[in-house]
Write a protein that holds these residues in place. Sequence first.
Motif, PDB file in Angstrom:
ATOM      1  N   SER A  31      -5.178  21.023  -1.227  1.00 39.93           N
ATOM      2  CA  SER A  31      -6.338  20.272  -1.701  1.00 39.93           C
ATOM      3  C   SER A  31      -7.273  19.962  -0.538  1.00 39.93           C
ATOM      4  O   SER A  31      -6.911  20.128   0.639  1.00 39.93           O
ATOM      5  N   TYR A  71      -3.322  14.783  -6.700  1.00 36.85           N
ATOM      6  CA  TYR A  71      -3.416  15.686  -5.545  1.00 36.85           C
ATOM      7  C   TYR A  71      -4.802  16.304  -5.481  1.00 36.85           C
ATOM      8  O   TYR A  71      -5.314  16.604  -4.416  1.00 36.85           O
ATOM      9  N   SER A 108      -7.797  19.172  -7.158  1.00 37.45           N
ATOM     10  CA  SER A 108      -7.827  20.621  -7.360  1.00 37.45           C
ATOM     11  C   SER A 108      -7.488  21.339  -6.059  1.00 37.45           C
ATOM     12  O   SER A 108      -7.834  20.883  -4.975  1.00 37.45           O
ATOM     13  N   THR A 109      -6.813  22.475  -6.196  1.00 31.01           N
ATOM     14  CA  THR A 109      -6.377  23.232  -5.018  1.00 31.01           C
ATOM     15  C   THR A 109      -7.301  24.398  -4.754  1.00 31.01           C
ATOM     16  O   THR A 109      -7.970  24.921  -5.657  1.00 31.01           O
ATOM     17  N   THR A 138      -8.566  11.538  -2.898  1.00 29.26           N
ATOM     18  CA  THR A 138      -9.273  11.976  -4.090  1.00 29.26           C
ATOM     19  C   THR A 138     -10.258  10.860  -4.468  1.00 29.26           C
ATOM     20  O   THR A 138      -9.974   9.681  -4.247  1.00 29.26           O
TER      21      THR A 138
END
Length: 390
Positions: free
Chosen positions: A86, A77, A79-80, A15
Amino acid sequence: MILQGRKPTVFISSTCYDLKHVRNDLKNVIEEDIGLETLLSEYYSFPIDPSIGTVENCLRIVEQRADIFILIIGSRYGSTLDNGKSITNLEYLRAKAKGIPIYAFVDKTIIRNIPLWKSNPTMDFSSVVDSPQLFNFTEEVMAIDSVWIHEFEVSKDISTIIKSQLSYLFFDSLELRKSIKNSSISKKVEERSPSAIQLVLEKPLAWEYRFFSQILSDELLMCKELRKDVQYRIFMEFTDPICDLDKLKDWAIENNNKLLRIVNALSTLINEAFPKAIGDLGEPSDLDFLVYIVERISKIYKSIIDLQINISSTTIPESAQKAIECLVMIYDSVLNDIERMQEEIANAISQIPEQTTENSDSFHITIPLILNEFDTSEFIEEFKKLYIDD
């Protein structure tokens, strides 16, 4: 294949915003201290294709440009997507599928909390992670994929470890290069994946079959994106519409005949060429011939997809839609058959031990090289209805 004139490229995956300084520090170390190239999505030097989206660009770069993959897992993690994963997770999966070296670093706080999360998965961990999915991802990397995990607290921890690990990788690469130079591997074989070359150099039990299975898997994997084009109807070019039913009939029959010719060629490769290339028991296999066979199977596989795309992107009368869908399904069944054959070969070979000893039990493995006959009955029936109605 040994390439010259290019520095290895390191893809740094994590990230971005929470690990911005870690990513920047690592970029400087890799480029300035070690002398390799880096790929980080937040820098202007990250090569993008403006015709596709963010996720597709990142995955494309991993596939096409990354030689080494560094995974950094912090407290977010991210955004999915629709599949629940992710971007970092997907980048990792693409690097794993590609088979490049992966160096994984996980924040110590995450490592300490994994046992607690496993014991109490419904507990509130919002003070530690943005989503419990991060624990799932870390556990996947550590426990399921058995990737060696390095813990870190600050960016210097990662830099120190990566310098050391890349030096080991450099030594291993020199040894592999020496082995290839001293071997009788042909240029055709040398161009295969590192996993395939390793089989040729180490020669485990039934290594020729393993080699064939590996290069076939490598080739079909590279066609995976093309199949998605058909699945999601992503067409870049469109042929002229066909409005006349007689012309449509000739066009459909010609496409069906093309498939027949393609499948006949595939059958020849499997039933006649492969036995000659692999040789009799105790005889050396013709590796160049095996590479040729796999390249031709791959070419056939791609040509079937191209025919699917051509058919699916052609505008036809509504009344003929069902018949053409049946034709596309025939093509799909042949592609599925090739994929099934590859999977069955890989599964059969996975049962072969790496080596035998005097006390080993004897074993017998059947390598399945069988293609099913494709069924055209529904296609024919739909076309009969079309012309009866007409």
